[in-house]
Design an enzyme around this catalytic site. Sequence first.
Site, PDB file in Angstrom:
ATOM      1  N   CYS A   5     -35.641   0.670 -29.256  1.00  9.67           N
ATOM      2  CA  CYS A   5     -35.963   2.120 -28.648  1.00  9.67           C
ATOM      3  C   CYS A   5     -34.533   2.783 -29.166  1.00  9.67           C
ATOM      4  O   CYS A   5     -34.747   3.947 -29.767  1.00  9.67           O
ATOM      5  CB  CYS A   5     -35.922   1.841 -27.269  1.00  9.67           C
ATOM      6  SG  CYS A   5     -34.867   1.045 -26.286  1.00  9.67           S
ATOM      7  N   HIS A  37     -33.431   7.336 -22.576  1.00 11.50           N
ATOM      8  CA  HIS A  37     -32.058   7.075 -23.096  1.00 11.50           C
ATOM      9  C   HIS A  37     -31.207   8.209 -23.548  1.00 11.50           C
ATOM     10  O   HIS A  37     -31.972   9.140 -24.263  1.00 11.50           O
ATOM     11  CB  HIS A  37     -32.121   5.978 -24.230  1.00 11.50           C
ATOM     12  CG  HIS A  37     -32.713   4.701 -23.786  1.00 11.50           C
ATOM     13  ND1 HIS A  37     -33.055   4.331 -22.388  1.00 11.50           N
ATOM     14  CD2 HIS A  37     -32.911   3.513 -24.465  1.00 11.50           C
ATOM     15  CE1 HIS A  37     -33.519   3.111 -22.526  1.00 11.50           C
ATOM     16  NE2 HIS A  37     -33.477   2.727 -23.683  1.00 11.50           N
TER      17      HIS A  37
END
Lengths: 364, 364
Positions: free
Chosen positions: B145, B258
């Site tokens: 990710c 994130h």
Amino acid sequence: MTAAQPVPAPPSPCLPSRPLRVAVLGATGAVGQELLELLAERNFPVAELIPLASPRSAGQSLAWQGTSLVIRPVEASAFEGVDVVLASAGGSVSRQWAPVAARAGAVVIDNSSAFRMDPEVPLVVPEVNPEAAFAHRGIIANPNCTTILLTLVLAPLASRRAIRRVLVSTYQSASGAGARAMEELRQLSRTVLDGGEPVSEVLPHSLAFNLFLHNSPLQDNGYCEEELKMLNETRKIMGTPELRLSATCVRVPVLRAHSESVNIEFHEPFPVQEARALLAEAPGVELLENFEANRFPMPTDVTGRDPVAVGRIRQDLSDANALELWLCGDQIRKGAALNAIQIAELLIQGPAAGTGAVLPGGAA
Amino acid sequence: MTAAQPVPAPPSPCLPSRPLRVAVLGATGAVGQELLELLAERNFPVAELIPLASPRSAGQSLAWQGTSLVIRPVEASAFEGVDVVLASAGGSVSRQWAPVAARAGAVVIDNSSAFRMDPEVPLVVPEVNPEAAFAHRGIIANPNCTTILLTLVLAPLASRRAIRRVLVSTYQSASGAGARAMEELRQLSRTVLDGGEPVSEVLPHSLAFNLFLHNSPLQDNGYCEEELKMLNETRKIMGTPELRLSATCVRVPVLRAHSESVNIEFHEPFPVQEARALLAEAPGVELLENFEANRFPMPTDVTGRDPVAVGRIRQDLSDANALELWLCGDQIRKGAALNAIQIAELLIQGPAAGTGAVLPGGAA
């Protein structure tokens, strides 16, 4: 305006060794409260404790060491006979009252940014540049919280090999924005958990399960004031005006204690084991690294504690001359209140004492 | 063991343009759920949707597009006649079943790290290296990710000037550790707010108002697997096997999305305005920077959204050849499920389509 008059150098830079009359300016704030606790915890030689605050808080009483103290309004007469002022009421209050207190004969240790870059005002981390404290003319500045934590780790390494460049990304807790920001983080977290829409009033955005770049005013170069403080204050404390440093400061939903991801480039390789050994012995630093258990510093490890915890010291994979490391420190404690009180303790001990300076030219 | 047999190259690397039989392996997880939502939202040409899961979850039913689907246990026969498998059930499940599905004629797009560094398996971010997808032999890997988010921003810059070195510090949400970690963060946050002592069971430490270095296994060089994934996967995706990159990965108490603090060093100065213009036009990237309002990307800006938001692009104060920037992206969406579906869409469109490659040699 009395504030425009120059402050004469005091007859002695030291504080007397008798019990002292200590004024705490901003006694009701997060740092002010921590100052009161630490004065008691460290058995600081207090003859009289004088809590000062804005007229709004004046008149309220405040428990300390089993007695009840009445908060007095800050005014010129409040500094008469005071030995040391621990100021933590913001920049504008300090700009107004610190010179007044200094002219009245007190030594002011100021937590605000008002005087930090003033060439006549020492900027001191007692473990790093204790000798600087004694060059004061009545005012000593306490550095920015993230800078204090960073210099505690940079200084021992710089004592061995000169630093070429520092890159740092911070993880700063709500406590850095004060007690009301901590309370807002608690409240808005509950709002989110209950399925509501968090609306911030203290911080510019909700910090509940969120984070954002530090919101201090932006300069033309795209950096915020907090990031430039790290550059300028680190240079001044370390005595390295040419030090190259770039910072990204971020507010995270942690209640208390700041963390920093730090990359330090030297002019030559710095063996990890050597750095680790230096930091394990460095004053104010605690090595917290257990590679077998995958256990390194966390904010909860240092909350309410004095040392800066450091760990995951490792060779930068992208540069043979650089190290990477991670640190956590209590922003209110070592990042503010403790450092201020340590400066006062240093002035009591006198220039010969030092508290473990590690830079060349330090008093240790 | 059938898994040891080599998988023959498929007759065509593309997916047919008719509606497809799509299996979702790990349909009940956080990424699996997002895959189902995105297949519907993007009108992916689904002839039949086959949710697969461990025998534990098999037999349960699952609502999708107004119908109720029964989750089937993963077994060899489940892949017969399947066109594409979107796998998100962890490395060991993928290692066991991806080759089986590929031999059955399906294209497996695998979210786990099992095959990412296999030289025979393409590692694809459709906006960055779409051409690589068509070299598959039945399995295509979806990157980590944080790496997906990072390469979306690096690639447009690298298309203009070669990158010399990247330093990155991450701020990774609980969603990266799965749905149970998100729920634990919620529960333990409530425990702390209620004055209790948080005890973690899913994550190694309580993330409630706390943070810690990413807990993936540590290597001998002191880096954790997550950090090395960023190095190795970025090199593979960007086609720059010598790229210098060092990362510090940190888990923060954010529920989803994130963030990354990124320093990018070039061989020459890169004007900020030029970088800003490139990123404003880059596929999959959204420029979110308002210096006047001090407003830059936050996790809540990108939660549930496709683009990676980037901002605070600025000249590194410590190096004339480096830029600093800040980015946020939804880890479950573009960091996992969306990227996997975009790879499938790319295979339907065929090699000529591309989706906006910006690297030299890209298909755009």
